[in-house]
Design a protein around this motif. Structure first.
Motif, PDB file in Angstrom:
ATOM      1  N   LEU A  50     -64.515  31.796  41.448  1.00 47.40           N
ATOM      2  CA  LEU A  50     -65.963  31.888  40.813  1.00 47.40           C
ATOM      3  C   LEU A  50     -66.987  30.661  41.178  1.00 47.40           C
ATOM      4  N   PHE A  51     -66.331  29.660  41.946  1.00 54.64           N
ATOM      5  CA  PHE A  51     -67.038  28.441  42.182  1.00 54.64           C
ATOM      6  C   PHE A  51     -67.392  27.794  40.980  1.00 54.64           C
ATOM      7  N   GLN A  52     -66.490  27.712  39.794  1.00 53.51           N
ATOM      8  CA  GLN A  52     -67.008  27.040  38.652  1.00 53.51           C
ATOM      9  C   GLN A  52     -66.040  25.758  38.892  1.00 53.51           C
ATOM     10  N   MET A  53     -66.549  25.019  39.368  1.00 56.99           N
ATOM     11  CA  MET A  53     -65.947  23.716  39.870  1.00 56.99           C
ATOM     12  C   MET A  53     -65.810  22.626  38.605  1.00 56.99           C
ATOM     13  N   GLN A  54     -66.738  22.626  37.624  1.00 60.49           N
ATOM     14  CA  GLN A  54     -66.526  21.884  36.612  1.00 60.49           C
ATOM     15  C   GLN A  54     -65.390  22.295  35.887  1.00 60.49           C
ATOM     16  N   GLN A  55     -65.126  23.608  35.695  1.00 57.08           N
ATOM     17  CA  GLN A  55     -63.975  24.220  34.910  1.00 57.08           C
ATOM     18  C   GLN A  55     -62.660  23.724  35.769  1.00 57.08           C
ATOM     19  N   ALA A  56     -62.729  23.955  37.183  1.00 61.56           N
ATOM     20  CA  ALA A  56     -61.734  23.891  37.860  1.00 61.56           C
ATOM     21  C   ALA A  56     -61.230  22.243  37.762  1.00 61.56           C
ATOM     22  N   ALA A  57     -62.156  21.424  37.609  1.00 60.60           N
ATOM     23  CA  ALA A  57     -61.950  19.988  37.517  1.00 60.60           C
ATOM     24  C   ALA A  57     -61.113  19.414  36.309  1.00 60.60           C
ATOM     25  N   SER A  58     -61.332  20.243  35.308  1.00 58.78           N
ATOM     26  CA  SER A  58     -60.563  20.078  34.112  1.00 58.78           C
ATOM     27  C   SER A  58     -59.319  20.577  34.005  1.00 58.78           C
TER      28      SER A  58
END
Length: 267
Positions: free
Chosen positions: A234-242
């Motif tokens: 979903l290109f939710q990069m900030q959540q993926a970073a966590s």
């Protein structure tokens, strides 16, 4: 005059033709690999590639720190740890059972048959096992745990068989010559000799299985990997970073705990 004592100079080892041939073959293989692969190093360090990579990495900051999301990460982290621990425990138990005939204790036929089974189990990657088991067991950590266990049985079974072969047979033979039951002789002589090595192998594979469990979520096997795939898709990069930070911390903690346990066993 005092007698001159002969000095023993070390003899310079000579290279055999087989060693030279092997080294030459390795060098040729490396050269052929670089020549056959379309390595585009200039494109990798191109200014446009560097710019787009930096823009992509900027999307990961800052990591998501909402309490509700961190709670989900904690649950997924525990799920990943549980998958790796249970899968490794099952593999260690079955690895001992299969490693005994694979070490040649029950004849050459049993040795060849069990080693063939172990070769098949460890030749198939965890992702392939998980993809197959997801069809039978459905999505979730159960299929991932079974996938880790099947692959790890092949690895630990082979390592345990080698450990049993390298143990000294004299203590067990002495006990059996004095009328001790074969099972009791193995449990009181061979197994104590091999137990530090078996535990070291098991802990090392547990470290690897934690990394593998984090990746198995990509195919829907639960844990942190499934969260990572969901947010990246979903290109939710900030959540993926966590999620990535949680993976790194989990692996670092487990590596430290495993290292300390191995040090304690060797003292």
């Amino acid at each position: 005059m005092k007698p001159v004592l002969a000095q023993n100079f070390p003899v310079r080892p000579s290279l055999q033709w087989s060693t030279i041939t092997l080294l030459a073959g390795i060098v040729l293989l490396v050269v052929a690999s670089f020549a056959s692969l379309p390595l585009k190093l200039h494109a990798f360090f191109d200014a446009e590639a560097v710019r787009t990579s930096i823009e992509f990495l900027r999307g990961f900051s800052p990591p998501e720190t909402a309490p509700a999301f961190l709670k989900k990460i904690g649950i997924a982290t525990f799920e990943t740890l549980a998958m790796s621990a249970i899968g490794t425990l099952i593999a260690a138990f079955l690895g001992v059972l299969i490693g005994l005939p694979a070490s040649g204790r029950f004849g050459n036929t049993a040795r060849l048959a069990t080693r063939a089974v172990l070769n098949v189990l460890r030749s198939i990657p965890e992702l392939v096992w998980a993809s197959v088991l997801l069809i039978a067991a459905g999505l979730g950590p159960f299929a991932g745990t079974l996938a880790l266990a099947l692959h790890t049985i092949g690895v630990l079974g082979r390592l345990f068989a080698e450990a049993f072969e390298n143990c000294s047979p004299l203590p067990e033979e002495t006990l059996r010559a004095n009328g001790v039951n074969p099972v009791a002789a193995f449990l009181y002589s061979t197994l104590p000799q091999c137990s530090p090595q078996l535990m070291s192998y098991t802990l090392y594979r547990w470290e690897n299985n934690i990394r593998a469990a984090a990746i198995l979520g990509v195919v829907g096997a639960g844990g942190l990997g499934q969260m990572l795939k969901f947010h990246l898709s979903l290109f939710q990069m900030q959540q993926a970073a966590s999620v990535i930070v949680a993976m790194l911390l989990m692996v670092a903690v487990v590596d430290g705990v495993s290292f300390m346990l191995r040090r304690l066993m060797t003292k």
